[in-house]
Design a protein around this motif. Structure first.
Motif, mmCIF file in Angstrom:
data_model
loop_
_atom_site.group_PDB
_atom_site.id
_atom_site.type_symbol
_atom_site.label_atom_id
_atom_site.label_comp_id
_atom_site.label_asym_id
_atom_site.label_seq_id
_atom_site.Cartn_x
_atom_site.Cartn_y
_atom_site.Cartn_z
ATOM 1 N N ARG A 86 38.200 63.686 22.572
ATOM 2 C CA ARG A 86 37.800 64.052 21.208
ATOM 3 C C ARG A 86 38.101 62.905 20.251
ATOM 4 O O ARG A 86 37.288 62.576 19.389
ATOM 5 N N PRO A 105 25.355 62.395 19.368
ATOM 6 C CA PRO A 105 26.787 62.318 19.647
ATOM 7 C C PRO A 105 27.037 62.679 21.113
ATOM 8 O O PRO A 105 26.511 63.679 21.593
ATOM 9 N N PRO A 106 27.780 61.850 21.836
ATOM 10 C CA PRO A 106 27.977 62.126 23.265
ATOM 11 C C PRO A 106 28.854 63.350 23.489
ATOM 12 O O PRO A 106 29.762 63.635 22.713
ATOM 13 N N ARG A 107 28.537 64.063 24.562
ATOM 14 C CA ARG A 107 29.334 65.226 24.944
ATOM 15 C C ARG A 107 30.058 64.946 26.253
ATOM 16 O O ARG A 107 29.578 64.183 27.086
ATOM 17 N N GLY A 119 35.594 60.336 20.231
ATOM 18 C CA GLY A 119 34.311 60.668 19.618
ATOM 19 C C GLY A 119 33.419 61.587 20.430
ATOM 20 O O GLY A 119 32.247 61.761 20.099
ATOM 21 N N PHE A 120 33.926 62.174 21.480
ATOM 22 C CA PHE A 120 33.107 63.072 22.296
ATOM 23 C C PHE A 120 33.284 64.525 21.849
ATOM 24 O O PHE A 120 34.376 64.938 21.469
ATOM 25 N N ASP A 121 32.181 65.279 21.935
ATOM 26 C CA ASP A 121 32.264 66.730 21.787
ATOM 27 C C ASP A 121 32.648 67.271 23.162
ATOM 28 O O ASP A 121 31.897 67.109 24.122
#
Lengths: 113, 240
Positions: B100, B80-82, B103-105
Motif C-alpha cells: 500500500r 493505479p496498479p492492484r 502505491g498498490f491497491d
C-alpha cells in the motif's frame, strides 16, 4: 480497492469534471503543467479546469499562480487559441502572483471545444 | 482539445486501460493512443511512436520534441496498479501495508475465515471467500499483480489460472521448486498453455536471501515492482 480511497493522481478527476462541465453546456478551458524546473509544487501532467465565469477545480501550482492562469484561461475560452504560459521567480509577473517556492513552471492552456 | 477525445480518455480511465494523450503544443491538435492499439499502424510521427511503449511503462507525462522542432506534450494515464494476494497468511500481513505504501491497491482473498480476520488485516480490503467467488468482485486485468501464498492447490490454482488468462502483469506463487513442479503438472493437466504456465514466478520473490515472512514480503514486492516497470518490455523487444 480503488473506490475506497482517492486515486493517487491527485487531479485525476479534474478531467471528469471537465467532461461534466462540457456536457452541462459550459465553456471550458483545461490548463496542464507541461514542464517544471526546480521545486515546483505540482508535478507535470497536473490539471486545472476553468469555465468562462472563472470557476475552477484542480491545481497546477498549489495556489501560487492559479489566479493568473484562470485569467488567461478566460481569455483562451474567448479567443479559442491555446496559450503556453511560463511562471518563475525570474518573471516579474510570476513573482507578483507568488510562485515564491523558487521553481519555474510552464502551463499549457487550451479550450475544450 | 475536443470533447470527444476528452470523453474517450475518461472512458479509458474508467475501463482501467492505459492511454496517452498527445498534444501538439503549436497547433493544439490532440490524439489519444490506447496501449492496446500500440501494435497497430498509428500513423503518428516515428519520434513519438518510438517513445510511447517506454512512456506506458514509466507512466511519466512530459514534453517531447521532434527533430523538426515540433513540441508535443504526452499526458500518460496508467491505471493505479492492484495487488491481489491469495492467502491471509503471515507474509501477507507484512506485504499488505508495504504494498500500500508503494502505491498498490491491495486485496487479500482467503476462504479460511480463521485467517481472514480484520484483526490480522486492519485497513486492507479482505475478501473471506473462495477465489472463484471473490474474483467476481475483484476482476483481474493487465494492471493487476497476483501473488498466491497459501501453499494449498485448492485455493491457489484457480486464481493462478485466472491471472494468466487475464494477462496480469505479475503472477507469482509461493512454494519450493518441488512444490512448483507439481503445480506446473497440475496446471498443464488442467489445460493451461505451457507458455502461460512458464510465466508464473516461482519460487516467488527476488533472490535476496529472505528468511522471515517480512523479508519474503520485501522480495515479493520488489519482484512485483520490477514486473510493473518492465511490463511488456520483453514481449516488444525494447528492454527498459
Amino acid at each position: 480497492m480503488s473506490a475506497e480511497r482517492p486515486l493517487r493522481l491527485g487531479d485525476a478527476d479534474v478531467l471528469g469534471t471537465a467532461e461534466d462541465w462540457v456536457r452541462a453546456g459550459r465553456a471550458v478551458a483545461l490548463a496542464t503543467v507541461v514542464e517544471t524546473w526546480g521545486s515546483a509544487p505540482r508535478p507535470v501532467g497536473s490539471h486545472l479546469v476553468i469555465d468562462a465565469d472563472g470557476h475552477f477545480e484542480g491545481s497546477v501550482s498549489g495556489g501560487c499562480v492559479e489566479g493568473a492562469v484562470i485569467g488567461e484561461a478566460i481569455e483562451v475560452i474567448a479567443a479559442g487559441e491555446p496559450r503556453l504560459l511560463e511562471f518563475g521567480v525570474a518573471d516579474e509577473t510570476a513573482w507578483r502572483v507568488g510562485l515564491s517556492c523558487g521553481g519555474r513552471i510552464r502551463i499549457y492552456v487550451e479550450r475544450v471545444v | 482539445m475536443d470533447r470527444f477525445t476528452l470523453q474517450s480518455l475518461n472512458e479509458a480511465r474508467r475501463q482501467r486501460q492505459a492511454a496517452i494523450l498527445i498534444t501538439n503544443l503549436a497547433s493544439g491538435v490532440v490524439r489519444l493512443v490506447r496501449e492496446n492499439d500500440l501494435g497497430l499502424d498509428l500513423m503518428i510521427e516515428p519520434a513519438l511512436s518510438q517513445i510511447l511503449p517506454q512512456r506506458f511503462r514509466s507512466a511519466h507525462s512530459g514534453l517531447v520534441e521532434t527533430a523538426e522542432g515540433d513540441q508535443f506534450f504526452l499526458t500518460v494515464h496508467v491505471p493505479p496498479p492492484r495487488l491481489v494476494v491469495i492467502g491471509a497468511v503471515h507474509i501477507s500481513q507484512a506485504l499488505a501495508p508495504m504494498a500500500r505504501i508503494a502505491g498498490f491497491d491491495v486485496t487479500i482473498i482467503d476462504p479460511r475465515t480463521a485467517f481472514a480476520t480484520p484483526e490480522r488485516f486492519a485497513d486492507v480490503a479482505l475478501v473471506p471467500h473462495w477465489p472463484e467467488d471473490a474474483l467476481k468482485r475483484v476482476p483481474l486485468d493487465p494492471f493487476t499483480a497476483v501473488a498466491a501464498l497459501t501453499h494449498d492447490p485448492k485455493i491457489d490454482d484457480l486464481p493462478l489460472q485466472a491471472a494468466l488468462a487475464a494477462n496480469c502483469f505479475y503472477v507469482g506463487a509461493l512454494g519450493s521448486r518441488k512444490t512448483h513442479a507439481k503445480r506446473v503438472e497440475r496446471l498443464l493437466t488442467a489445460g493451461v498453455d505451457a507458455a502461460d504456465v512458464a510465466k508464473i514466478r516461482a519460487p516467488i520473490g527476488l533472490a535476496i536471501g529472505a528468511q522471515s515472512p517480512a523479508e519474503i514480503a520485501v522480495s515479493v514486492l520488489a519482484e512485483v515492482v520490477d514486473a510493473l516497470r518492465k511490463r511488456g518490455a520483453i514481449a516488444s523487444g525494447d528492454a527498459a
